[in-house]
Structure formats: C-alpha cells, structure tokens
Design an enzyme around this catalytic site. Structure first.
Site, PDB file in Angstrom:
ATOM      1  N   SER A  15      83.993  20.009 -22.434  1.00 25.96           N
ATOM      2  CA  SER A  15      85.147  19.702 -21.588  1.00 25.96           C
ATOM      3  C   SER A  15      85.826  21.009 -21.224  1.00 25.96           C
ATOM      4  O   SER A  15      85.679  22.006 -21.920  1.00 25.96           O
ATOM      5  CB  SER A  15      86.115  18.799 -22.334  1.00 25.96           C
ATOM      6  OG  SER A  15      86.745  19.541 -23.355  1.00 25.96           O
ATOM      7  N   GLY A  19      90.543  22.857 -26.506  1.00 26.19           N
ATOM      8  CA  GLY A  19      90.429  24.223 -27.030  1.00 26.19           C
ATOM      9  C   GLY A  19      88.996  24.573 -27.383  1.00 26.19           C
ATOM     10  O   GLY A  19      88.492  25.642 -27.024  1.00 26.19           O
ATOM     11  N   THR A  20      88.309  23.651 -28.084  1.00 27.21           N
ATOM     12  CA  THR A  20      86.925  23.916 -28.491  1.00 27.21           C
ATOM     13  C   THR A  20      86.003  23.883 -27.277  1.00 27.21           C
ATOM     14  O   THR A  20      85.162  24.758 -27.099  1.00 27.21           O
ATOM     15  CB  THR A  20      86.458  22.857 -29.521  1.00 27.21           C
ATOM     16  OG1 THR A  20      87.459  22.739 -30.522  1.00 27.21           O
ATOM     17  CG2 THR A  20      85.155  23.259 -30.160  1.00 27.21           C
ATOM     18  N   THR A  54      95.016  14.844 -21.465  1.00 26.37           N
ATOM     19  CA  THR A  54      94.883  14.696 -22.918  1.00 26.37           C
ATOM     20  C   THR A  54      95.594  15.837 -23.639  1.00 26.37           C
ATOM     21  O   THR A  54      95.874  15.746 -24.811  1.00 26.37           O
ATOM     22  CB  THR A  54      93.391  14.689 -23.331  1.00 26.37           C
ATOM     23  OG1 THR A  54      92.762  15.820 -22.726  1.00 26.37           O
ATOM     24  CG2 THR A  54      92.706  13.429 -22.884  1.00 26.37           C
ATOM     25  N   ASN A  81      87.304  12.622 -15.829  1.00 24.43           N
ATOM     26  CA  ASN A  81      87.519  11.365 -16.542  1.00 24.43           C
ATOM     27  C   ASN A  81      88.159  10.295 -15.676  1.00 24.43           C
ATOM     28  O   ASN A  81      87.786   9.136 -15.736  1.00 24.43           O
ATOM     29  CB  ASN A  81      88.399  11.594 -17.773  1.00 24.43           C
ATOM     30  CG  ASN A  81      87.580  12.019 -18.976  1.00 24.43           C
ATOM     31  OD1 ASN A  81      86.373  11.813 -18.999  1.00 24.43           O
ATOM     32  ND2 ASN A  81      88.216  12.614 -19.961  1.00 24.43           N
ATOM     33  N   ASN A 103      80.906   7.547 -21.346  1.00 27.23           N
ATOM     34  CA  ASN A 103      79.717   8.328 -21.695  1.00 27.23           C
ATOM     35  C   ASN A 103      78.429   7.675 -21.217  1.00 27.23           C
ATOM     36  O   ASN A 103      77.481   8.357 -20.839  1.00 27.23           O
ATOM     37  CB  ASN A 103      79.657   8.562 -23.208  1.00 27.23           C
ATOM     38  CG  ASN A 103      80.683   9.587 -23.656  1.00 27.23           C
ATOM     39  OD1 ASN A 103      81.156  10.378 -22.846  1.00 27.23           O
ATOM     40  ND2 ASN A 103      81.035   9.575 -24.924  1.00 27.23           N
ATOM     41  N   GLU A 129      64.311  24.473  -9.952  1.00 25.66           N
ATOM     42  CA  GLU A 129      64.303  24.064  -8.546  1.00 25.66           C
ATOM     43  C   GLU A 129      65.683  23.569  -8.095  1.00 25.66           C
ATOM     44  O   GLU A 129      66.076  23.753  -6.950  1.00 25.66           O
ATOM     45  CB  GLU A 129      63.279  22.941  -8.365  1.00 25.66           C
ATOM     46  CG  GLU A 129      62.341  23.183  -7.209  1.00 25.66           C
ATOM     47  CD  GLU A 129      61.267  22.112  -7.150  1.00 25.66           C
ATOM     48  OE1 GLU A 129      61.237  21.394  -6.145  1.00 25.66           O
ATOM     49  OE2 GLU A 129      60.476  21.995  -8.108  1.00 25.66           O
TER      50      GLU A 129
END
EC number: 3.6.5.-
Length: 322
Positions: A15, A19-20, A54, A81, A103, A129
């Site tokens: 995402s 933070g991660t 979020t 989202n 998902n 390609e």
C-alpha cells in the site's frame, strides 16, 4: 530467487498509505535494484482513496514512497480502495465490503496478468512484454486497471456477456480500479488480456467498435494499436465467493494521462498538511530530514508535468516552435 531456474522478475504488493507498505517497500525496491538489476519489478500498489482514509499521514507516505521507488519500479498497477468498494457495492450488491471481498477482486486482476505465464493461449504476453507495450517513458509507468465482467453469481445465471460487451465495459469509468476519468485524458497505450472462450475475430470486431467512439482519445504521437492477449483458461473464482463463474473475462491495462488526476489529488492533500508542517516531527525523529519532503514533492510535481506534456498534441508543439 536462488531456487528459481528462470527468474523473470518480481511482483510486489504493497500500500502507499501505511508506514510499512511505503517505507519497507522503498527499501526493498532499492535492494532488489542492486542485487537483481536487470530483472523487471512490477508493483501492485494500493493507492489512498479520495474520500476514505485509514491514516492521517497517507499523503506523506504516498508521496515519499512514490519518489523513492519511481526509478526502481518498471511498472506500477494502481488500485484504490474506494474504487473497489464502489464496485463491490454496485456490481456485486455487497452492502459492507470487507478486505476479503476487495482482495478477491484484486486477485482476479493479478490472475489475468500472470495467466499468460501459467497457461496456454493464442496470444501470450509475458511480463517484459507488458512493460514494452505500456511504458512509453520510464517515469510514466502507472497503468490504469479495469476488469470485466464483475457480476454476482445470482445475476450470471441469466446473462452471459459477449466479447463486445465486456470490451466496451472496460472503457466505463465505473469499472476502473482507480477513481479518475479517462474521458478527460488521452490513452498512450492499451493492453487487453482476454481469457476463456474468446476468439481473435470477436476481439477485432469489439476493438474496432471502440475506436469509432469519439470519447476515447489516443495521443496523436502513438499509433492506436491495442495490444491483445488471449488465454484459453477461463477465469476461476473462489467457491462460494462473490464473483460469478463466467465463460470469458477481460482485464484492460491502459496507460492514460487521466491518472494524473489521482496524483494531483494526493499532492493537494500533501500541500495542505505540509504548509503547517503537521506530523512532520514524527518522520524527523526517525532520522529523516525535512528537506526530503520538499524533494519528494518536487519530484511529484515533475511527474504531473510529465503527464501533462505527453498529453499535448505534437502538432501544437511544432506551432509553438515556429
């Protein structure tokens, strides 16, 4: 990767807002560039939604990660989202979509993009390609993703959609995975990946019909060629899931200048917070410098400008020069 006999590249799912998702991915991409320089790196990035959020610092994280990964990524498929929430509510009649619902929808896209590596077909398209056909300039590598048909199991009992129908629904803003309007932009490149019961003749007829529509514009410096992939493996769905089992489906990847709308929205949010230096101290206390914010923002401004320039007609440029 060491256990792989013919490594083609990497698919990275992350995402922009967290933070991660933003920080760790940036580090990972830099390391992959060093260790596997020549291999292609394709990103599937969850872009912050225009209305729902979020985390308050999403605009900061998104712009910092885009700036850092811009030179390391070959192609980034953007998904937002909110667009997927809307598709779940509108097309699948799910009142309150969960991450599982979202998902499953994204996984159909990933499945379509990688189907050519996994199954047989009339016109197979491999990872490298994609890049060749979708990325006219290294920085302009953010294709828009559209998938059709997205219909619930209840509705599929009495409607099987033709190739022409699923093709034309790809050009509807409602089926896109990012909130922006391609009718306001121009297409630079377009890739249609069909799977299931599809023959080239039907595809040609469907695409010819699309080209006659006036509201779908291509840039004048690019021949209006549409790259087509056909795979005989019909789309598979999770048993008991939201999506109907259909005979044919298409995933469209298009590089359009309209996606600059999404960047402009994000940049605006960044500017509002950064003008007050809100939340910046959290980043600085982790060892970042304030100058990195300004640098990242300038890079994004340049990216917006790049999109603007590729969208202008080449004959206008010639007139200016005269």
């Amino acid at each position: 990767a060491d256990a792989c006999s013919g490594l083609q590249g990497f698919l990275i799912f992350h995402s922009f807002g967290g933070g991660t998702g933003s920080g760790f991915t940036s580090l990972l991409m830099e390391r992959l560039s060093v260790d596997y320089g020549k291999k292609s790196k394709l990103e599937f990035a969850i872009y912050p939604a225009p209305q729902v959020s979020t985390a308050v610092v999403e605009p900061y994280n998104s712009i910092l990660t885009t700036h850092t990964t811009l030179e390391h990524s070959d192609c980034a498929f953007m998904v937002d989202n909110e667009a997927i929430y809307d598709i779940c509510c509108r097309n699948l009649d799910i009142e309150r979509p969960t991450y599982t619902n979202l998902n499953r929808l994204i996984s159909q896209i990933v499945s379509s993009i990688t189907a050519s590596l996994r199954f047989d077909g009339a016109l197979n398209v491999d990872l490298t390609e994609f890049q060749t056909n979708l990325v006219p300039y290294p920085r302009i590598h953010f294709p828009l993703v559209t998938y059709a048909p997205i219909i619930s199991s209840e509705r599929a009992y009495h409607e099987q959609l033709s190739v022409a129908e699923i093709t034309s629904s790809c050009f509807e803003p409602n089926n896109q995975m990012v909130k922006c309007d391609p009718r306001h932009g121009k297409y630079m490149a377009c890739c249609m990946l069909y799977r299931g019961d599809v023959v080239p003749k039907d595809v040609n007829v469907a695409i010819a019909a699309i080209k006659t529509k006036r509201n779908i514009q291509f840039v004048d410096w690019c021949p209006t060629g549409v790259k087509v992939g056909i795979n005989y493996q019909p789309p598979t769905v999770v048993p008991g899931g939201d999506l109907a089992q259909v005979q044919r489906a298409v995933c469209m990847l298009s590089n359009t200048t309209a996606i600059a709308e999404a960047w402009a929205r994000l940049d605006h949010k960044f500017d509002l917070m950064y003008a007050k230096r809100a939340f910046v101290h959290w980043y600085v206390s982790e060892g970042m410098e304030e100058g990195e914010f300004a640098e990242a923002r300038e890079d994004l401004a340049a990216l917006e400008k790049d999109y603007e320039e590729v969208g202008t007609d080449s004959f206008e440029d010639e007139n200016d020069e005269e």
